[in-house]
Design an enzyme around this catalytic site. Structure first.
Site, PDB file in Angstrom:
ATOM      1  N   CYS A  13      47.593  36.632  44.215  1.00 41.64           N
ATOM      2  CA  CYS A  13      48.663  36.290  45.146  1.00 41.64           C
ATOM      3  C   CYS A  13      48.090  35.747  46.445  1.00 41.64           C
ATOM      4  CB  CYS A  13      49.512  37.517  45.475  1.00 41.64           C
ATOM      5  SG  CYS A  13      50.352  38.234  44.051  1.00 41.64           S
ATOM      6  N   GLY A  18      48.072  31.654  43.173  1.00 38.65           N
ATOM      7  CA  GLY A  18      49.181  32.052  42.326  1.00 38.65           C
ATOM      8  C   GLY A  18      50.079  30.880  42.024  1.00 38.65           C
ATOM      9  N   ASN A  43      49.746  41.204  48.589  1.00 35.03           N
ATOM     10  CA  ASN A  43      48.623  40.767  47.761  1.00 35.03           C
ATOM     11  C   ASN A  43      47.784  41.993  47.444  1.00 35.03           C
ATOM     12  OD1 ASN A  43      45.551  38.903  48.411  1.00 35.03           O
ATOM     13  ND2 ASN A  43      46.493  39.447  46.477  1.00 35.03           N
ATOM     14  N   GLY A  44      47.646  42.290  46.166  1.00 34.69           N
ATOM     15  CA  GLY A  44      46.855  43.440  45.751  1.00 34.69           C
ATOM     16  C   GLY A  44      47.524  44.208  44.642  1.00 34.69           C
ATOM     17  N   CYS A  84      36.540  42.527  47.749  1.00 35.23           N
ATOM     18  CA  CYS A  84      36.440  42.020  46.377  1.00 35.23           C
ATOM     19  C   CYS A  84      35.426  40.873  46.324  1.00 35.23           C
ATOM     20  CB  CYS A  84      37.803  41.537  45.888  1.00 35.23           C
ATOM     21  SG  CYS A  84      37.748  40.796  44.242  1.00 35.23           S
ATOM     22  N   TYR A 110      34.774  33.251  42.903  1.00 37.30           N
ATOM     23  CA  TYR A 110      35.716  32.406  42.171  1.00 37.30           C
ATOM     24  C   TYR A 110      37.033  32.146  42.879  1.00 37.30           C
ATOM     25  CZ  TYR A 110      39.069  31.082  38.521  1.00 37.30           C
ATOM     26  OH  TYR A 110      40.048  30.453  37.799  1.00 37.30           O
ATOM     27  N   SER A 113      35.234  25.375  38.819  1.00 35.93           N
ATOM     28  CA  SER A 113      34.760  26.656  39.334  1.00 35.93           C
ATOM     29  C   SER A 113      33.252  26.706  39.513  1.00 35.93           C
ATOM     30  CB  SER A 113      35.225  27.798  38.422  1.00 35.93           C
ATOM     31  OG  SER A 113      34.755  27.592  37.096  1.00 35.93           O
ATOM     32  N   ASP A 156      28.172  28.028  35.793  1.00 35.74           N
ATOM     33  CA  ASP A 156      29.588  28.386  35.922  1.00 35.74           C
ATOM     34  C   ASP A 156      29.680  29.737  36.615  1.00 35.74           C
ATOM     35  OD1 ASP A 156      32.269  27.948  35.762  1.00 35.74           O
ATOM     36  OD2 ASP A 156      32.457  28.290  33.614  1.00 35.74           O
ATOM     37  N   ASP A 157      30.909  30.106  36.999  1.00 36.98           N
ATOM     38  CA  ASP A 157      31.080  31.307  37.813  1.00 36.98           C
ATOM     39  C   ASP A 157      31.081  32.590  37.006  1.00 36.98           C
ATOM     40  OD1 ASP A 157      34.175  32.236  37.437  1.00 36.98           O
ATOM     41  OD2 ASP A 157      33.948  30.071  37.256  1.00 36.98           O
ATOM     42  N   CYS A 169      32.950  45.451  46.709  1.00 37.86           N
ATOM     43  CA  CYS A 169      33.272  46.187  45.484  1.00 37.86           C
ATOM     44  C   CYS A 169      32.599  45.482  44.304  1.00 37.86           C
ATOM     45  CB  CYS A 169      34.789  46.230  45.274  1.00 37.86           C
ATOM     46  SG  CYS A 169      35.280  47.030  43.718  1.00 37.86           S
ATOM     47  N   CYS A 215      33.677  45.868  38.671  1.00 37.81           N
ATOM     48  CA  CYS A 215      33.808  45.158  37.392  1.00 37.81           C
ATOM     49  C   CYS A 215      32.449  44.920  36.739  1.00 37.81           C
ATOM     50  CB  CYS A 215      34.565  43.845  37.568  1.00 37.81           C
ATOM     51  SG  CYS A 215      33.893  42.763  38.849  1.00 37.81           S
TER      52      CYS A 215
END
Length: 462
Positions: A6, A32, A107-108, A242, A248, A289, A351-352, A438, A441
């Site tokens: 978003c 978005g 957003n989140g 993030c 990206y 990207s 690439d990313d 963070c 992932c």
């Protein structure tokens, strides 16, 4: 497949508030592409316009000049990470409570949505949508009895856990809030006498607005009667920005978390060239990207930089595959090789990320068919092994190729001569404040613990 989440934009004290918000959302369209909305304060009530589709598909001249009157506005462009893709889930979300009109753009992603929603419903709240942003509105309403809206927002934020960068209109007050971890970006700026907020600085550039600073993690900024007030909500946490904003999501011409996105991506590419050099004929991105990391890789390695894959920029987001037998069209229609550049060449692709690996496999197969002698792949983020709960629509752990296969297995699956992901240490060398990000992932070390109430949480195996 990664998907954008978003973008939010707000402006206070501008005669063309709706039009400025329209252009601000236009600049944030990459965040978005599912729905968009604008809410304005006309001096006595909130006015709104929301719709499914891209910003120029949702709004027309009548909306901007006649219907969305007022000098205060907030806007939102959305891709759903929670809540179905329906008009009722489009934002800003607007309600009337007692004598106050309230609208919110978020957003989140909250990690305790189910728990909060259940508790609110038990106490009589009735929900109109399936997104977590409405939960925040109900929390604000719950805390409004006898207090100010500022106090209610702070109390709501103390109950909400997760990622939230919020813009709120409460009649003629504009409120901006960022969660204490600072997962998502939110910036404060000025254009003339008007104050502006946006997810990224590229929105300010379009409007020739001055970037003042980031909204601090755990900060609430209130603009009331032209006065700007800042409140520390006293929820001090370690910052967890993030990292995918820099890898990206953010536009390369933006400032995010105090970082120049373009320079960060070039630095990632240079780090990749240092970590994994290879003798080749040229370096190329998979557009768009991988472009800026590929530039960095080429500069560091001294190899030529080429565009041997050309993107079709006129492909709509809703391209429909003609039939199951023609499913590869959805990949081929977006990117096409320059055939004479491929034959007998040793190619480095930058690439990313690799999420599932299926799209990249199709593209590498095409390069092989065109006679590429060697294909090497360099990735500007570490292997993605864990889902995200904070607003990025990564696949479940079962669908993340790096969660279930080694680098060598992925290399064979895609059909590469070599594959190298940037190291976590190398990635962090590419940013100026490495302790503030963070990395869940990649590592599975989540700043906020799973509460067992999200679909992605149930799939992550924790």
């Amino acid at each position: 497949m990664k998907r954008e989440y978003c973008g939010v934009f707000g402006i206070y004290n501008h005669a063309e508030a709706a039009r400025m918000t329209y252009f601000g959302l236009y600049a944030l369209q990459h965040r978005g592409q599912e729905s968009a909305g604008i809410v304005t304060w006309d001096g006595s009530a909130l006015r709104e316009e929301r719709g499914m589709g891209l910003v120029p598909e949702v709004f027309n001249e009548r909306h901007l000049s006649k219907e969305l009157k007022g000098d205060i506005a907030i806007g939102h462009t959305r891709y759903s990470t929670t809540g179905a893709s329906l008009l009722r889930n489009a934002q800003p979300f607007r309600v009337r409570y007692k004598n106050m009109d309230i609208a919110i753009a978020h957003n989140g992603n909250l990690v305790n949505t189910v728990e909060l929603r259940s508790r609110l419903e038990e106490s009589g709240s009735i929900f109109q949508t399936t997104n977590d942003s409405e939960v925040i509105v109900h929390l604000i309403a719950k805390h409004m009895n006898g207090g100010t809206v500022e106090e209610a927002v702070m109390a709501a934020c103390r109950e909400a856990r997760g990622a939230y960068s919020l813009l709120i209109l409460a009649n003629d007050k504009m409120i901006a809030v960022r969660d204490p971890h600072g997962f998502r970006p939110l910036l404060l700026g000025k254009v003339g006498d008007a104050h502006v907020f946006a997810s990224e600085s590229c929105a300010f550039d379009l409007l020739e607005a001055e970037l003042i600073r980031s909204v601090k993690p755990g900060e609430m900024i209130v603009i009331d009667k032209g006065k700007v007030h800042s409140y520390d909500m006293d929820m001090g946490k370690k910052r967890h920005h993030c990292i995918f904003e820099l890898i990206y999501f953010a536009r390369p011409d933006s400032m995010v978390f105090g970082e120049n996105v373009y320079f960060c991506r070039k630095a990632m590419g240079k780090q990749l060239a240092t970590e994994a050099p290879v003798d080749a004929d040229f370096v190329m991105p998979f557009p768009d990207s991988g472009v800026y990391c590929a530039v960095g890789y080429a500069q560091q390695s001294g190899l030529p930089y080429e565009h041997a894959m050309i993107r079709n920029h006129y492909v709509g987001r809703t391209f429909i595959q003609p039939s199951q037998d023609m499913r590869d069209y959805s990949v081929r229609v977006k990117i096409n090789p320059v055939k004479d550049m491929i034959k007998d060449k040793r190619i480095i692709i930058v690439d990313d990320s690799i999420v599932r690996g299926t799209t990249i496999r199709t593209r590498v197969k095409k390069l092989r068919e065109l006679g590429a002698r060697e294909v090497h792949f360099r990735v500007s983020c570490p292997p993605i092994k864990f889902p995200c709960f904070y607003g990025i629509d990564f696949a479940s752990k079962g669908e993340l190729i790096a969660a279930n296969h080694s680098v060598r297995e992925i290399e064979r699956f895609i059909g590469l001569d070599s594959l190298h992901y940037i190291s976590i240490e190398g990635l962090l060398k590419s940013v100026s404040t490495p302790d503030d990000y963070c990395l869940a992932c990649f590592t599975g070390s989540y700043p906020l613990q799973c509460e067992g109430n999200l679909k992605s949480c149930l799939e992550c195996g924790c």
